[in-house]
Design an enzyme around this catalytic site. Sequence first.
Site, PDB file in Angstrom:
ATOM      1  N   CYS A 195     -56.306 -10.149  21.879  1.00 23.00           N
ATOM      2  CA  CYS A 195     -55.563 -10.264  23.124  1.00 23.00           C
ATOM      3  C   CYS A 195     -55.958 -11.537  23.857  1.00 23.00           C
ATOM      4  CB  CYS A 195     -55.752  -9.088  24.082  1.00 23.00           C
ATOM      5  SG  CYS A 195     -55.212  -7.529  23.422  1.00 23.00           S
ATOM      6  N   ARG A 220     -54.952 -15.067  19.254  1.00 21.03           N
ATOM      7  CA  ARG A 220     -55.804 -13.930  19.631  1.00 21.03           C
ATOM      8  C   ARG A 220     -55.087 -12.586  19.476  1.00 21.03           C
ATOM      9  NH1 ARG A 220     -60.401 -15.236  22.630  1.00 21.03           N
ATOM     10  NH2 ARG A 220     -60.440 -13.092  23.340  1.00 21.03           N
ATOM     11  N   TRP A 248     -52.990  -7.765  20.883  1.00 23.82           N
ATOM     12  CA  TRP A 248     -53.368  -7.226  19.586  1.00 23.82           C
ATOM     13  C   TRP A 248     -53.677  -5.749  19.859  1.00 23.82           C
ATOM     14  CZ3 TRP A 248     -57.666  -4.809  17.385  1.00 23.82           C
ATOM     15  CH2 TRP A 248     -57.671  -4.747  15.984  1.00 23.82           C
ATOM     16  N   ASN A 292     -57.812  -7.631  28.330  1.00 26.89           N
ATOM     17  CA  ASN A 292     -58.287  -7.802  26.959  1.00 26.89           C
ATOM     18  C   ASN A 292     -59.588  -7.014  26.841  1.00 26.89           C
ATOM     19  OD1 ASN A 292     -59.157  -8.760  24.433  1.00 26.89           O
ATOM     20  ND2 ASN A 292     -60.221 -10.478  25.399  1.00 26.89           N
ATOM     21  N   GLY A 293     -59.690  -6.181  25.812  1.00 23.78           N
ATOM     22  CA  GLY A 293     -60.914  -5.396  25.633  1.00 23.78           C
ATOM     23  C   GLY A 293     -60.554  -3.969  25.283  1.00 23.78           C
ATOM     24  N   GLU A 344     -65.259 -14.790  -0.551  1.00 23.52           N
ATOM     25  CA  GLU A 344     -64.443 -15.488   0.441  1.00 23.52           C
ATOM     26  C   GLU A 344     -63.056 -15.818  -0.124  1.00 23.52           C
ATOM     27  OE1 GLU A 344     -64.410 -15.793   3.436  1.00 23.52           O
ATOM     28  OE2 GLU A 344     -63.085 -17.474   3.857  1.00 23.52           O
ATOM     29  N   LYS A 367     -59.643 -14.519   1.639  1.00 24.34           N
ATOM     30  CA  LYS A 367     -58.608 -15.458   2.092  1.00 24.34           C
ATOM     31  C   LYS A 367     -57.261 -15.102   1.485  1.00 24.34           C
ATOM     32  CE  LYS A 367     -59.946 -17.119   4.503  1.00 24.34           C
ATOM     33  NZ  LYS A 367     -60.850 -17.432   5.544  1.00 24.34           N
ATOM     34  N   GLU A 407     -55.840 -11.824   2.916  1.00 24.87           N
ATOM     35  CA  GLU A 407     -55.489 -11.989   4.323  1.00 24.87           C
ATOM     36  C   GLU A 407     -54.121 -12.650   4.516  1.00 24.87           C
ATOM     37  OE1 GLU A 407     -58.412 -14.558   6.021  1.00 24.87           O
ATOM     38  OE2 GLU A 407     -58.047 -13.861   8.044  1.00 24.87           O
ATOM     39  N   HIS A 429     -69.250  -2.694 -15.249  1.00 31.85           N
ATOM     40  CA  HIS A 429     -69.708  -1.437 -14.627  1.00 31.85           C
ATOM     41  C   HIS A 429     -68.598  -0.767 -13.826  1.00 31.85           C
ATOM     42  CE1 HIS A 429     -73.732  -2.300 -15.944  1.00 31.85           C
ATOM     43  NE2 HIS A 429     -73.633  -3.510 -15.421  1.00 31.85           N
ATOM     44  N   LYS A 456     -57.571 -13.528  15.733  1.00 30.03           N
ATOM     45  CA  LYS A 456     -58.655 -14.441  15.385  1.00 30.03           C
ATOM     46  C   LYS A 456     -60.005 -14.018  15.941  1.00 30.03           C
ATOM     47  CE  LYS A 456     -59.661 -19.024  14.264  1.00 30.03           C
ATOM     48  NZ  LYS A 456     -59.779 -18.826  12.825  1.00 30.03           N
TER      49      LYS A 456
END
Length: 586
Positions: A2, A27, A72, A96-97, A458, A462, A465, A481, A581
């Site tokens: 947010c 955000r 968000w 925001n929060g 990573e 990526k 995502e 395994h 983000k």
Amino acid sequence: MCGIIGYAGSGNAGEIIYDGLLKLEYRGYDSAGIAVLDGGKCAIVKSAGRVKKLNTSAQLLGGSIGIGHTRWATHGKPDDVNAHPHVCGKIAVVHNGEIENYAELKKSLMDGGDKFLSQTDSEVIPHLINKFYCGDLLEAVIKCASMLKGSYALLAIREGSGEIVAAKNRSPVILGLGENCNFCASDEPALAGKCPRICVLEDGDFAVITKDSATVYNSKKQKINRAVLPNSAKEQSLSLGGYPHYMIKELWEAPAAVKNTVTAFGEVKNAVCSAICGADKIIFTGCGTAYHAALLGKRYFAELAGIPAEAEYAGELRYDKLYAGKNTCLIAVTQSGETADTVEAAILCKKSGATIAAVTNSPHSAITRTADITVPVCAGAEICVAATKSYSAQIAALLSAALALSQNTGLAEELSNAPALISQTLQNLDIYALAEMCARARGVYFMGRGIDYAVALEGSLKLKEVSYIAGGGYPSGELKHGPLALIDGSTLSIFIITDAALSQKSMEAVEQTLSRGGMVAVITTLPHVHKRFERRAEVVTLPECNKYIAPLAAASALQFLAYRVAVILNRDPDKPRNLAKSVTVE
Ligand code: F6R
């Protein structure tokens, strides 16, 4: 997570706030809204979807004071009703929060006759402010804040008044100080080009913002001073600069990010060495990509500096009571410096007596206020939700620290050439065929050993995502395994092989996968690996380099691969679905 922005001045509030929201959209981008005070009345526009949906309606708003929000979703689905601002009586609020006790608060407000429209936790805030309002908005916000448990950066306005009141706890708020106008916002990028100075609020602070003043208060309504700093957000660094997406633009900015980070490390080198040298235990932490950088940090410290280290996800570490002690050094890696899990893990370790080193791209963030020392990551503004250049710069910062502790001058010299290596990698990268294979695959698995395993994790993150293709990252030795059961003609396995000493073992894993009929690709810096598989698998060759530098070349290649796949599949690489983000909630 947010984005919020407030403006008080003499310009058109709707337009100015709309522009700020566009810059904060990384955000959160599932709904957006603006409230302005126009002729004493509050006018609101809000909508599910991206900020751009407000383009026309925001221009039509009059007034020169207002607040805005890009969301968000945490509580309540992303629709028009749950979009902020939320209103009660004459009060409008953006938040925001996460309000942890919202259910109890809502119940007691409803028992008193209040009616709620949304499913959000945030809507209790305007109701509480409305309830406590007796002619003084600041006082009502302070009383409201005393009832809230959880995290909040909130902005409130009231019909008939000419001020915005801000409150902050565990979510960021900065004030922007301009000529005949003042701002408040979640992040500096929203204020790029708008005001020359900023002031960073701390937890428990309140602020009253008008056209002519921005004043900070504590919860007793006493004025307090916070340092005034230059606003370093640059408008041009926020533009696409001719690129189709931020992801590709920022990927190409990795060489500069690494160069600037290595240079900046020189300034903190001695302080970092003395903070770490005294520790008998080193823990690296972070979330997502930053955790993957932390995994590399652990290897660099152990293998180059001979300092045994551990790495733990911040979301795990914050609930792990056994970990940190007086002689522990926690190295917290975070691009935004605001990730709730990372900040809370650092606070917890600090309470146990640990020294905290923050490796961050955000010099005014929450993590820097907790940390004893900050290792600067100089990647500049990163707008794409998927981390690219900041990851490369984090690797450079961690490698610089390990080299400083090890006095390894040969490798330090190679690190100073890493920007050229990354440019060379990107310029010569032939990854289009592999991107097509990924786009067709039912699942994509990334494999590596040692340092290459951290990079494989990573690469997998990526790709998932930005392309939404399922998959995972595994140590090559683990293949037999379990993960081998996933392999068939529809799955693609990508092996990262840059460590000559481990290459024989990695090549065996490639053979095992080929013999099960899976699609296979190899990304390597090693000529003998290339030679062995060039006719049997898709091979992507990177410039030859030291294995400790190789993650920088491999990271750029894997980021580029993920980007290409997103483009092929027509995804928006800059704003992947469901993500944001800066993750300031748990
Ligand atoms: C992935 C990504 C995230 C972040 C994670 C931590 O591309 O960007 O996984 O790395 O949310 O964020 P910071 O580094 O801001 O703590």
